[in-house]
Design an enzyme around this catalytic site. Sequence first.
Site, PDB file in Angstrom:
ATOM      1  N   ARG A  48       0.815  -1.215   0.000  1.00  0.00           N
ATOM      2  CA  ARG A  48       0.000   0.000   0.000  1.00  0.00           C
ATOM      3  C   ARG A  48       0.844   1.258   0.000  1.00  0.00           C
ATOM      4  NH1 ARG A  48      -5.458  -0.548   1.618  1.00  0.00           N
ATOM      5  NH2 ARG A  48      -5.817  -2.739   1.957  1.00  0.00           N
ATOM      6  N   LYS A  86      -1.914 -20.273   3.123  1.00  0.00           N
ATOM      7  CA  LYS A  86      -2.922 -20.626   4.105  1.00  0.00           C
ATOM      8  C   LYS A  86      -3.059 -19.475   5.101  1.00  0.00           C
ATOM      9  CE  LYS A  86      -1.895 -22.952   8.038  1.00  0.00           C
ATOM     10  NZ  LYS A  86      -1.051 -22.245   9.011  1.00  0.00           N
ATOM     11  N   HIS A 136       3.251 -25.292   3.473  1.00  0.00           N
ATOM     12  CA  HIS A 136       4.711 -25.294   3.394  1.00  0.00           C
ATOM     13  C   HIS A 136       5.339 -26.590   3.930  1.00  0.00           C
ATOM     14  CE1 HIS A 136       4.635 -23.962   7.606  1.00  0.00           C
ATOM     15  NE2 HIS A 136       5.903 -24.301   7.682  1.00  0.00           N
ATOM     16  N   LYS A 158       9.008 -29.340   2.709  1.00  0.00           N
ATOM     17  CA  LYS A 158      10.140 -29.759   3.548  1.00  0.00           C
ATOM     18  C   LYS A 158      10.752 -31.029   2.963  1.00  0.00           C
ATOM     19  CE  LYS A 158       8.197 -27.838   7.827  1.00  0.00           C
ATOM     20  NZ  LYS A 158       9.092 -26.876   8.420  1.00  0.00           N
ATOM     21  N   GLU A 212       5.927 -27.342  18.940  1.00  0.00           N
ATOM     22  CA  GLU A 212       6.648 -26.070  18.855  1.00  0.00           C
ATOM     23  C   GLU A 212       6.994 -25.609  20.259  1.00  0.00           C
ATOM     24  OE1 GLU A 212       5.384 -23.303  15.592  1.00  0.00           O
ATOM     25  OE2 GLU A 212       3.463 -24.179  16.149  1.00  0.00           O
ATOM     26  N   ASP A 219      -5.021 -24.132  12.567  1.00  0.00           N
ATOM     27  CA  ASP A 219      -3.689 -23.660  12.182  1.00  0.00           C
ATOM     28  C   ASP A 219      -2.775 -24.804  11.736  1.00  0.00           C
ATOM     29  OD1 ASP A 219      -1.710 -21.583  11.977  1.00  0.00           O
ATOM     30  OD2 ASP A 219      -0.810 -22.315  13.831  1.00  0.00           O
ATOM     31  N   HIS A 241      -1.353 -28.976   7.737  1.00  0.00           N
ATOM     32  CA  HIS A 241      -0.067 -29.689   7.797  1.00  0.00           C
ATOM     33  C   HIS A 241      -0.210 -31.133   8.278  1.00  0.00           C
ATOM     34  CE1 HIS A 241       1.340 -25.701   7.217  1.00  0.00           C
ATOM     35  NE2 HIS A 241       1.356 -25.318   8.474  1.00  0.00           N
ATOM     36  N   LYS A 286       1.685 -25.409  20.888  1.00  0.00           N
ATOM     37  CA  LYS A 286       2.691 -24.379  21.129  1.00  0.00           C
ATOM     38  C   LYS A 286       3.130 -24.472  22.591  1.00  0.00           C
ATOM     39  CE  LYS A 286       1.290 -21.257  17.442  1.00  0.00           C
ATOM     40  NZ  LYS A 286       2.361 -21.541  16.475  1.00  0.00           N
TER      41      LYS A 286
HETATM   42  C1  BG6 Z   1       2.381 -22.264  10.259  1.00  0.00           C
HETATM   43  C2  BG6 Z   1       1.522 -21.922  11.428  1.00  0.00           C
HETATM   44  O1  BG6 Z   1       1.614 -22.737   9.198  1.00  0.00           O
HETATM   45  O2  BG6 Z   1       3.324 -23.249  10.635  1.00  0.00           O
HETATM   46  C3  BG6 Z   1       2.354 -21.477  12.609  1.00  0.00           C
HETATM   47  O3  BG6 Z   1       0.607 -20.907  11.066  1.00  0.00           O
HETATM   48  C4  BG6 Z   1       3.426 -22.485  12.919  1.00  0.00           C
HETATM   49  O4  BG6 Z   1       1.534 -21.251  13.755  1.00  0.00           O
HETATM   50  C5  BG6 Z   1       4.196 -22.852  11.667  1.00  0.00           C
HETATM   51  O5  BG6 Z   1       4.294 -21.916  13.881  1.00  0.00           O
HETATM   52  C6  BG6 Z   1       5.162 -23.982  11.927  1.00  0.00           C
HETATM   53  O6  BG6 Z   1       5.972 -24.159  10.804  1.00  0.00           O
HETATM   54  P1  BG6 Z   1       7.423 -24.756  10.940  1.00  0.00           P
HETATM   55  O7  BG6 Z   1       7.911 -24.873   9.532  1.00  0.00           O
HETATM   56  O8  BG6 Z   1       8.221 -23.794  11.774  1.00  0.00           O
HETATM   57  O9  BG6 Z   1       7.264 -26.082  11.611  1.00  0.00           O
END
Ligand code: BG6
Length: 479
Positions: A41, A148, A178, A182, A216, A235, A240, A330
Amino acid sequence: MTIVIFGGGGDLTHRKLLPALYNLHVDGLLPPQMAIVGVGRKPMTDEAYRDFAKDGVTRFSRRPIDEGAWQSFAAFVFFAAAEIDAEQGLASLGARLDIIEHEHHLAGDRIYYMALPPSLFGPTVKQLDRARLVNRSGSHSARIIVEKPIGRDIESACAINDAIAKVFDEPQIYRIDHYLGKETVQNILVLRFANSIFEPLFNQKYVDHVQITVAEEEGVGTRAGYYEQAGALRDMVQNHMLQLLALVAMEPPHSLDADVIRDEKLQVLKSLRPLDDAAIATNVVRAQYAGYRQEPGVDPASLTETFVALQVFVDNWRWSGVPFFLRTGKRLPQRTSEISVYLKDVPPILFNANPSARLDANVLTIRIQPDEGFSLGISSKRPGPHVDVAPVKMDFHYGAQFNGSSPEAYERLLLDVIAGDPTLFMRRDAVEAAWRWVMPVLDRWATQTAALPQYPAGAWGPAEADRLVESTGRKWRAL
Ligand code: BG6
């Protein structure tokens, strides 16, 4: 090729996309002629944007920045301002892209990256169409990358998919998960289908159960605004973790064609046993880490889960009766993601005859991160005069075997979009099947008002998660 990044000044672009593109450039993997145009923006000069990009690369690239490589990379990084909500919001962007492409002898093939909040996907795509920036079938290719979360429930996911489908055909759409980029996740199919040792065992005859953990150490950090609306199920599980499960459980595809693989993964999602109220009560655990409600931006009465554990069944011939235990959260003790396939015990005869000293089961563990690799737990005789059986491990570490750091997920994924290979991207039907499966849980939770069970920061979730597994006579793997 021109990569146009909407949200060009945002966090994802700064931390992940620009560093990934820089590393691809260092490896000589980008097309020889290209441009990267960040769109935001607030007006900014190309120079200022290059400084922003350099900061991101310096801080977040997996390799230290090299001044020479940086200069040659920065030469094709640009910035353009655009107001998505203005009437002709992208008209001037179109003119700017034409100029950049003309000056750099680019053919006009474009990738539009939506590094934006999902509420802006629809409006941005509409504006792209209005400004005639999308070529569906002409001589120039146009692809779109969508991040996402794709929605927060089945309705909103379908609405986003519909809005994109009005402008882009499905083969032009690359939905990122993502985790699929990996290295270790890509290796699941290789491990299963390039070796004859494992595949014959991957079924209900030999597998006792499967555990998938995505843990995490960090808390919600600065993302409370998003996370409060999401929670761990949306999430991490909807995308994932179900993707990991699909890769572990899928049938062998008859070819490596993108849609053949994605068809097989979809079959797994469609075979997941639906979660009715009774199953949710017994097979799904959610919790919050102590202190979550005091995090900046978090509602002091928040009911958002930061941890989920589930027992899931894949109701098909191969996996009938085999529990899949999933857990993610988390503020767990460490950042670890892995998949463990527990094989059945040998009969309680011979070396496994003593009920008070049962042998460990064979476990195949795929370590997704951080110590990428896999291991196989095996029983072996301890050297000495007695028959004393002890567990040993065959262990493979990527780092030791293949020197150097693995590419980041975003490097591989961006390269695949450039190459037009959608294998590692989520097809619309898979996204919607995954949402459909989690919806009963979300709907049930939406009716509940009691505070969630808590777990201390740095613990492996609440006691309820242990009970979920232990009530079946099993245990979470100690990580
Ligand atoms: C994301 C989530 O898609 O993946 C996050 O929104 C999360 O909350 C992250 O921390 C974890 O990804 P990675 O690659 O660090 O395991």
